[in-house]
Write an enzyme that holds these catalytic residues in place. Structure first.
Site, PDB file in Angstrom:
ATOM      1  N   LYS A  47      67.869  93.061  41.309  1.00 33.08           N
ATOM      2  CA  LYS A  47      69.460  93.584  40.952  1.00 33.08           C
ATOM      3  C   LYS A  47      69.685  92.926  40.414  1.00 33.08           C
ATOM      4  O   LYS A  47      71.347  93.322  40.041  1.00 33.08           O
ATOM      5  CB  LYS A  47      69.244  92.775  42.581  1.00 33.08           C
ATOM      6  CG  LYS A  47      69.381  93.008  44.011  1.00 33.08           C
ATOM      7  CD  LYS A  47      69.484  91.966  44.981  1.00 33.08           C
ATOM      8  CE  LYS A  47      69.015  91.898  46.337  1.00 33.08           C
ATOM      9  NZ  LYS A  47      68.901  91.130  46.685  1.00 33.08           N
ATOM     10  N   GLY A  48      68.934  92.163  39.467  1.00 28.31           N
ATOM     11  CA  GLY A  48      69.515  91.518  38.379  1.00 28.31           C
ATOM     12  C   GLY A  48      70.284  91.657  36.824  1.00 28.31           C
ATOM     13  O   GLY A  48      70.754  91.321  37.011  1.00 28.31           O
ATOM     14  N   GLU A 103      66.791  95.523  31.881  1.00 27.92           N
ATOM     15  CA  GLU A 103      67.134  95.067  32.188  1.00 27.92           C
ATOM     16  C   GLU A 103      68.150  93.463  32.278  1.00 27.92           C
ATOM     17  O   GLU A 103      68.417  92.939  31.013  1.00 27.92           O
ATOM     18  CB  GLU A 103      65.062  93.889  32.390  1.00 27.92           C
ATOM     19  CG  GLU A 103      64.186  94.472  33.525  1.00 27.92           C
ATOM     20  CD  GLU A 103      64.393  93.454  34.134  1.00 27.92           C
ATOM     21  OE1 GLU A 103      65.207  93.069  34.616  1.00 27.92           O
ATOM     22  OE2 GLU A 103      63.155  93.554  34.605  1.00 27.92           O
ATOM     23  N   ASP A 104      68.226  92.617  33.091  1.00 28.60           N
ATOM     24  CA  ASP A 104      68.192  91.305  32.902  1.00 28.60           C
ATOM     25  C   ASP A 104      68.040  90.446  32.238  1.00 28.60           C
ATOM     26  O   ASP A 104      68.213  90.070  31.080  1.00 28.60           O
ATOM     27  CB  ASP A 104      69.293  90.616  33.921  1.00 28.60           C
ATOM     28  CG  ASP A 104      67.995  90.394  34.998  1.00 28.60           C
ATOM     29  OD1 ASP A 104      66.936  91.084  34.916  1.00 28.60           O
ATOM     30  OD2 ASP A 104      67.853  89.460  35.947  1.00 28.60           O
ATOM     31  N   ASP A 107      60.650  87.785  30.915  1.00 26.58           N
ATOM     32  CA  ASP A 107      60.335  86.612  31.311  1.00 26.58           C
ATOM     33  C   ASP A 107      58.492  87.018  30.662  1.00 26.58           C
ATOM     34  O   ASP A 107      58.004  86.656  30.132  1.00 26.58           O
ATOM     35  CB  ASP A 107      60.628  85.951  32.259  1.00 26.58           C
ATOM     36  CG  ASP A 107      60.428  84.994  32.771  1.00 26.58           C
ATOM     37  OD1 ASP A 107      59.694  84.453  32.143  1.00 26.58           O
ATOM     38  OD2 ASP A 107      61.071  83.766  33.554  1.00 26.58           O
ATOM     39  N   LYS A 135      62.686  85.934  26.753  1.00 26.36           N
ATOM     40  CA  LYS A 135      62.371  84.598  26.883  1.00 26.36           C
ATOM     41  C   LYS A 135      60.696  84.867  26.689  1.00 26.36           C
ATOM     42  O   LYS A 135      60.126  84.349  27.573  1.00 26.36           O
ATOM     43  CB  LYS A 135      62.457  83.962  28.350  1.00 26.36           C
ATOM     44  CG  LYS A 135      62.103  82.161  28.791  1.00 26.36           C
ATOM     45  CD  LYS A 135      62.738  82.063  30.005  1.00 26.36           C
ATOM     46  CE  LYS A 135      63.678  81.347  30.628  1.00 26.36           C
ATOM     47  NZ  LYS A 135      63.554  80.915  32.029  1.00 26.36           N
ATOM     48  N   ASP A 163      69.730  85.244  38.883  1.00 30.28           N
ATOM     49  CA  ASP A 163      70.209  84.335  40.631  1.00 30.28           C
ATOM     50  C   ASP A 163      69.276  83.432  40.890  1.00 30.28           C
ATOM     51  O   ASP A 163      67.687  82.873  40.003  1.00 30.28           O
ATOM     52  CB  ASP A 163      69.375  85.327  41.881  1.00 30.28           C
ATOM     53  CG  ASP A 163      68.278  85.827  41.773  1.00 30.28           C
ATOM     54  OD1 ASP A 163      67.362  86.135  41.059  1.00 30.28           O
ATOM     55  OD2 ASP A 163      67.184  84.901  43.208  1.00 30.28           O
ATOM     56  N   ARG A 169      74.800  84.758  41.304  1.00 32.84           N
ATOM     57  CA  ARG A 169      74.429  86.156  40.601  1.00 32.84           C
ATOM     58  C   ARG A 169      75.977  86.681  39.663  1.00 32.84           C
ATOM     59  O   ARG A 169      76.095  87.346  39.009  1.00 32.84           O
ATOM     60  CB  ARG A 169      73.918  87.228  40.974  1.00 32.84           C
ATOM     61  CG  ARG A 169      72.875  87.495  41.630  1.00 32.84           C
ATOM     62  CD  ARG A 169      71.969  88.387  42.094  1.00 32.84           C
ATOM     63  NE  ARG A 169      70.620  88.621  43.118  1.00 32.84           N
ATOM     64  CZ  ARG A 169      70.033  89.015  42.107  1.00 32.84           C
ATOM     65  NH1 ARG A 169      69.764  88.532  41.129  1.00 32.84           N
ATOM     66  NH2 ARG A 169      68.813  89.117  43.196  1.00 32.84           N
TER      67      ARG A 169
END
Ligand code: PRP
Length: 185
Positions: A47-48, A103-104, A107, A135, A163, A169
């Site tokens: 969902k990001g 993508e949000d 990581d 990141k 989130d 969000r």
């Protein structure tokens, strides 16, 4: 003045709404230059990415179409489980398509390493990774973004689609969550 029930849980604002808008306009222009005349498929990872996806495709006026896939590897934890689950699969054939994964956050790299492989096995002609946040300090997989909006430090970021336990969000900026909010998880 917009009221917020969540502001008290935010330690600091990392990236403002204005900074997001400016950077996404730049990314949209770069993608335009790269994909002009190629009819790419913007593929958002739910969902990001939902907020970034809507702003990015509006910032990039290419003839293109959009698709979504939903995956989850964090469940409600702060560290990736390492196991990626597809919770909503592709609804179209991507054979021969130039896929732009949206993508949000990149990581550990677990999600994007899995998805890149998955889309290649589904016949994508090319894969381009666009992430709003990168990141790099947490990377465990050998994967990098082709386009990244912002490099962020190893802090727990939320907002603009990201989130913690499905909350935050809808915050319109990227903020750092107060450690006491997720302590003990
Ligand atoms: C988050 C985020 C990325 C992924 C990045 O998804 O949206 O997809 O983690 O982390 P990684 O590089 O360590 O794999 P999450 O599993 O939390 O689901 P969500 O998008 O529904 O929030």
């Amino acid at each position: 003045m917009m009221r917020s029930e969540m502001e008290q849980d935010i330690l600091k604002v990392l990236i403002t709404e204005e900074e997001l808008k400016t950077r996404i306009t730049e990314l949209g222009n770069q993608l335009y230059d790269r994909f002009q005349g190629r009819n790419p498929l913007f593929l958002g990872v739910l969902k990001g990415s939902f907020m970034f996806m809507t702003d990015l495709v509006r910032a990039c006026q290419l003839k293109s179409d959009i698709e979504f896939i939903a995956v989850s590897s964090y469940q409600n934890a702060t560290v990736s489980s390492g196991c990626v689950q597809i919770t909503h699969d592709l609804q179209q054939d991507i054979t021969g398509r130039d896929v732009i994964i949206v993508e949000d956050i990149l990581d550990s790299g677990t999600t994007l390493a899995f998805l890149k492989e998955y889309f290649l096995t589904k016949g994508a002609a090319s894969i381009t990774i666009v992430t709003l946040l990168d990141k790099p300090s947490r990377r465990t997989k050998a994967i990098s973004a082709d386009f990244a909006g912002f490099t962020v430090p190893d802090e727990f970021v939320v907002g603009y689609g990201l989130d913690y336990a499905q909350r935050y969000r809808n915050i319109p900026y990227i903020g750092v969550l107060k450690p006491e909010v997720y302590a003990g998880t």
